[in-house]
Design an enzyme around this catalytic site. Structure first.
Site, mmCIF file in Angstrom:
data_model
loop_
_atom_site.group_PDB
_atom_site.id
_atom_site.type_symbol
_atom_site.label_atom_id
_atom_site.label_comp_id
_atom_site.label_asym_id
_atom_site.label_seq_id
_atom_site.Cartn_x
_atom_site.Cartn_y
_atom_site.Cartn_z
ATOM 1 N N SER A 134 -14.974 -8.494 2.064
ATOM 2 C CA SER A 134 -13.515 -7.991 1.609
ATOM 3 C C SER A 134 -13.072 -7.052 2.685
ATOM 4 O O SER A 134 -12.964 -7.530 3.802
ATOM 5 C CB SER A 134 -13.779 -6.969 0.365
ATOM 6 O OG SER A 134 -12.358 -6.717 -0.012
ATOM 7 N N LYS A 164 6.758 3.885 -14.658
ATOM 8 C CA LYS A 164 5.729 4.991 -14.168
ATOM 9 C C LYS A 164 4.435 5.076 -14.681
ATOM 10 O O LYS A 164 3.717 5.486 -13.755
ATOM 11 C CB LYS A 164 6.523 6.359 -14.516
ATOM 12 C CG LYS A 164 6.014 7.459 -13.599
ATOM 13 C CD LYS A 164 6.128 7.357 -12.217
ATOM 14 C CE LYS A 164 5.579 8.605 -11.452
ATOM 15 N NZ LYS A 164 5.427 8.164 -9.965
#
Length: 268
Positions: free
Chosen positions: A88, A140
């Site tokens: 990764s 949010k």
């Protein structure tokens, strides 16, 4: 003292290869950036080996290290050496180098991006807890573990994840000089052994850390023995302190242990 002279004397005429170690999860890039810059700017360092033993980590720090390596290869050769794991973000960093060396059994690849969380809504319902959220915008609290995710939120997060994945693919294609479509076929999150990665064109050579040092020495034009130079530890042993201090003449420190002499030039 006799033992140290005998051990170090054989390598007194060697040339230095800087070693930058990236170990564990990549969460902060500051140390790696500082070491790369120091080695890049030191004329006595002929090339650099980035030793990676990491399963990956945060996107931003991985990209910052990638960028610093790409800046460095224009000045000095950089070889990535993979240890047990370089997957990764660990592979993201490696593909910026001039070449990659992996062990046959190194775990690498995992070219992808993952975002996840645990949802506790049903558990909260069972125990009678009611979360209260006050927010300034519709998105949010996206990813809140206390409620079901809306479909528009899922699409938003998927777009972010896919965008970062495209950045990863682009970085590999540019760093490895590979056809983008070939990278895409390998960028589905699967892991590879070092041996399989070499067959896929994701790794250049199979070998260990010493092989990576030797290759970096060749690329850097080193004629004699290669001396690996590491960034200094925060804590010094008494012998290291003495041989890196002004109490001992530089010529004696270099004769007794060229590694310490080279290493502690970097301590402010």
């Amino acid at each position: 003292m006799v033992v140290w002279v005998s051990k170090g004397g054989e390598r007194a005429d060697g040339e230095s290869i800087g070693v930058v170690e990236i170990v564990g999860a990549i969460a902060d890039s500051r140390d790696a950036l500082k070491q790369l810059r120091r080695f890049r700017e030191d004329d006595t360092i002929k090339a650099i080996v980035v030793r990676i033993d990491s399963p990956g980590g945060a996107v931003g720090p991985s990209q910052e290290i990638y960028r610093e390596i790409r800046k460095t290869i224009g000045i000095k050769k950089v070889v990535a050496s993979m240890g047990a794991v370089a997957a990764s973000g660990g592979y993201y960093v490696a593909c910026a180098a001039d070449g990659i060396v992996a062990n046959p059994g190194t775990i690498t690849g995992s070219i992808g991006v993952i975002m996840g969380y645990t949802n506790f809504r049903e558990l909260l319902d069972k125990i009678g807890l009611v979360p209260v959220v006050i927010k300034s915008g519709a998105y949010k609290d996206t990813g809140s573990p206390t409620r079901e995710m809306r479909e528009d939120e899922r699409e938003l997060l998927q777009a972010v994840t896919s965008g970062i994945h495209e950045q990863f693919i682009t970085a590999i294609a540019e760093g490895r000089h590979m056809d983008r479509e070939k990278v895409v076929t390998a960028a589905d999150g699967r892991i590879f052994t070092g041996e399989t990665a070499k067959a896929q064109g994701l790794v250049d050579r199979l070998g260990n850390f010493e092989d990576a040092l030797a290759w970096a020495g060749e690329l850097g034009g080193v004629k004699g023995p290669v001396i690996p130079v590491y960034a200094p530890d925060e804590k010094l042993s008494l012998l290291r302190y003495l041989f890196s201090s002004k109490m001992v003449p530089a010529w004696l420190s270099k004769l007794v242990s060229p590694e310490i002499y080279a290493e502690y030039r970097y301590r402010p």
